[in-house]
Design a protein around this motif. Structure first.
Motif, PDB file in Angstrom:
ATOM      1  N   SER A  31      -1.685  -6.112  -3.977  1.00  0.00           N
ATOM      2  CA  SER A  31      -3.057  -6.049  -4.492  1.00  0.00           C
ATOM      3  C   SER A  31      -3.430  -4.616  -4.876  1.00  0.00           C
ATOM      4  CB  SER A  31      -4.042  -6.575  -3.447  1.00  0.00           C
ATOM      5  OG  SER A  31      -4.216  -5.642  -2.392  1.00  0.00           O
ATOM      6  N   ARG A  32      -2.432  -3.746  -4.944  1.00  0.00           N
ATOM      7  CA  ARG A  32      -2.641  -2.314  -5.230  1.00  0.00           C
ATOM      8  C   ARG A  32      -3.576  -1.698  -4.203  1.00  0.00           C
ATOM      9  NH1 ARG A  32      -0.172  -1.111 -10.035  1.00  0.00           N
ATOM     10  NH2 ARG A  32      -0.002  -2.796 -11.525  1.00  0.00           N
ATOM     11  N   TRP A  33      -3.342  -2.086  -2.935  1.00  0.00           N
ATOM     12  CA  TRP A  33      -4.048  -1.564  -1.763  1.00  0.00           C
ATOM     13  C   TRP A  33      -5.520  -1.982  -1.730  1.00  0.00           C
ATOM     14  CZ3 TRP A  33      -0.029  -0.597   0.926  1.00  0.00           C
ATOM     15  CH2 TRP A  33       1.062   0.090   0.408  1.00  0.00           C
ATOM     16  N   ALA A  34      -5.927  -2.974  -2.535  1.00  0.00           N
ATOM     17  CA  ALA A  34      -7.331  -3.365  -2.591  1.00  0.00           C
ATOM     18  C   ALA A  34      -7.716  -4.351  -1.489  1.00  0.00           C
ATOM     19  CB  ALA A  34      -7.644  -3.979  -3.950  1.00  0.00           C
ATOM     20  N   GLU A  35      -6.850  -5.311  -1.185  1.00  0.00           N
ATOM     21  CA  GLU A  35      -7.185  -6.346  -0.219  1.00  0.00           C
ATOM     22  C   GLU A  35      -6.197  -6.313   0.937  1.00  0.00           C
ATOM     23  OE1 GLU A  35      -7.299 -10.176  -2.086  1.00  0.00           O
ATOM     24  OE2 GLU A  35      -8.105  -9.326  -3.926  1.00  0.00           O
ATOM     25  N   ILE A  48       0.968 -10.605  12.555  1.00  0.00           N
ATOM     26  CA  ILE A  48       0.269  -9.341  12.711  1.00  0.00           C
ATOM     27  C   ILE A  48      -1.042  -9.449  11.956  1.00  0.00           C
ATOM     28  CG2 ILE A  48       0.377  -6.856  12.319  1.00  0.00           C
ATOM     29  CD1 ILE A  48       3.456  -7.187  12.216  1.00  0.00           C
ATOM     30  N   GLY A  49      -2.123  -9.658  12.674  1.00  0.00           N
ATOM     31  CA  GLY A  49      -3.410  -9.843  12.021  1.00  0.00           C
ATOM     32  C   GLY A  49      -4.069  -8.546  11.597  1.00  0.00           C
ATOM     33  N   ASP A  50      -4.014  -7.541  12.453  1.00  0.00           N
ATOM     34  CA  ASP A  50      -4.684  -6.281  12.161  1.00  0.00           C
ATOM     35  C   ASP A  50      -3.887  -5.144  12.798  1.00  0.00           C
ATOM     36  OD1 ASP A  50      -6.511  -4.411  11.334  1.00  0.00           O
ATOM     37  OD2 ASP A  50      -7.960  -4.844  12.913  1.00  0.00           O
ATOM     38  N   PRO A  51      -2.782  -4.751  12.172  1.00  0.00           N
ATOM     39  CA  PRO A  51      -1.944  -3.708  12.778  1.00  0.00           C
ATOM     40  C   PRO A  51      -2.699  -2.392  12.909  1.00  0.00           C
ATOM     41  CG  PRO A  51      -1.204  -4.210  10.562  1.00  0.00           C
ATOM     42  CD  PRO A  51      -2.287  -5.189  10.894  1.00  0.00           C
ATOM     43  N   VAL A  52      -2.560  -1.738  14.048  1.00  0.00           N
ATOM     44  CA  VAL A  52      -3.310  -0.508  14.298  1.00  0.00           C
ATOM     45  C   VAL A  52      -2.859   0.642  13.407  1.00  0.00           C
ATOM     46  CG1 VAL A  52      -3.887  -1.112  16.662  1.00  0.00           C
ATOM     47  CG2 VAL A  52      -1.774   0.134  16.195  1.00  0.00           C
ATOM     48  N   SER A  53      -1.654   0.589  12.899  1.00  0.00           N
ATOM     49  CA  SER A  53      -1.131   1.699  12.102  1.00  0.00           C
ATOM     50  C   SER A  53      -1.131   1.419  10.604  1.00  0.00           C
ATOM     51  CB  SER A  53       0.282   2.050  12.568  1.00  0.00           C
ATOM     52  OG  SER A  53       1.115   0.918  12.483  1.00  0.00           O
ATOM     53  N   ILE A  54      -1.930   0.468  10.130  1.00  0.00           N
ATOM     54  CA  ILE A  54      -1.909   0.117   8.707  1.00  0.00           C
ATOM     55  C   ILE A  54      -2.305   1.304   7.831  1.00  0.00           C
ATOM     56  CG2 ILE A  54      -4.256  -0.847   8.687  1.00  0.00           C
ATOM     57  CD1 ILE A  54      -1.274  -2.122   6.630  1.00  0.00           C
ATOM     58  N   ASP A  55      -3.308   2.077   8.247  1.00  0.00           N
ATOM     59  CA  ASP A  55      -3.714   3.224   7.434  1.00  0.00           C
ATOM     60  C   ASP A  55      -2.600   4.255   7.334  1.00  0.00           C
ATOM     61  OD1 ASP A  55      -6.220   2.110   7.010  1.00  0.00           O
ATOM     62  OD2 ASP A  55      -7.096   3.120   8.746  1.00  0.00           O
ATOM     63  N   ARG A  56      -1.900   4.483   8.424  1.00  0.00           N
ATOM     64  CA  ARG A  56      -0.788   5.433   8.425  1.00  0.00           C
ATOM     65  C   ARG A  56       0.367   4.923   7.559  1.00  0.00           C
ATOM     66  NH1 ARG A  56       0.695   7.187  14.211  1.00  0.00           N
ATOM     67  NH2 ARG A  56       0.532   4.954  14.319  1.00  0.00           N
ATOM     68  N   ALA A  57       0.628   3.616   7.623  1.00  0.00           N
ATOM     69  CA  ALA A  57       1.694   3.028   6.806  1.00  0.00           C
ATOM     70  C   ALA A  57       1.382   3.162   5.323  1.00  0.00           C
ATOM     71  CB  ALA A  57       1.900   1.556   7.179  1.00  0.00           C
ATOM     72  N   VAL A  58       0.146   2.856   4.940  1.00  0.00           N
ATOM     73  CA  VAL A  58      -0.259   2.964   3.528  1.00  0.00           C
ATOM     74  C   VAL A  58      -0.178   4.420   3.080  1.00  0.00           C
ATOM     75  CG1 VAL A  58      -2.190   2.712   1.922  1.00  0.00           C
ATOM     76  CG2 VAL A  58      -1.666   0.885   3.550  1.00  0.00           C
ATOM     77  N   ARG A  62       2.347   5.613   0.101  1.00  0.00           N
ATOM     78  CA  ARG A  62       1.802   6.244  -1.105  1.00  0.00           C
ATOM     79  C   ARG A  62       2.393   7.634  -1.313  1.00  0.00           C
ATOM     80  NH1 ARG A  62      -4.611   4.775  -1.541  1.00  0.00           N
ATOM     81  NH2 ARG A  62      -4.234   3.304  -3.214  1.00  0.00           N
ATOM     82  N   ASN A  63       2.514   8.407  -0.250  1.00  0.00           N
ATOM     83  CA  ASN A  63       3.040   9.772  -0.369  1.00  0.00           C
ATOM     84  C   ASN A  63       4.522   9.819  -0.704  1.00  0.00           C
ATOM     85  OD1 ASN A  63       0.644  11.083  -0.018  1.00  0.00           O
ATOM     86  ND2 ASN A  63       0.933  11.457   2.156  1.00  0.00           N
ATOM     87  N   SER A  64       5.232   8.754  -0.417  1.00  0.00           N
ATOM     88  CA  SER A  64       6.665   8.733  -0.719  1.00  0.00           C
ATOM     89  C   SER A  64       6.971   7.932  -1.975  1.00  0.00           C
ATOM     90  CB  SER A  64       7.446   8.143   0.457  1.00  0.00           C
ATOM     91  OG  SER A  64       7.262   6.744   0.539  1.00  0.00           O
TER      92      SER A  64
END
Length: 86
Positions: A31-35, A48-58, A62-64
């Protein structure tokens, strides 16, 4: 961290391949990080409903310039077996 320490010249491109039945990161990527939404699965151990590290993974993907693809469980098992044989 490896780049900052001088171990590598550039950040390697990361690839994630979650199982198709546990793929909220894949759906988020498509979803291009939208949803961001997790589907339910009968296999609760991989749900995995709400992984605690999703922001770090994204952030890391993106940086790589990373990519995310989903894989069938059979594909993951075959890949692990092939890796174990080397």
């Amino acid at each position: 961290m490896c780049k900052e320490l001088g171990h590598v010249d550039r950040i390697p491109r990361l690839v994630c391949a979650p199982a198709a039945n546990a793929n909220p990161l894949y759906l988020h990527y498509k979803s291009r990080w939208a949803e961001f939404q997790a589907n339910t699965t009968f296999v609760s151990v991989i749900q995995i409903g709400d992984p605690v590290s999703i922001d770090r993974a994204v952030f890391t993907l993106r940086n790589s310039n990373g990519i995310v693809e989903e894989a069938a469980e059979e594909e993951l098992i075959d890949a692990m077996a092939q890796a174990d044989s080397t």
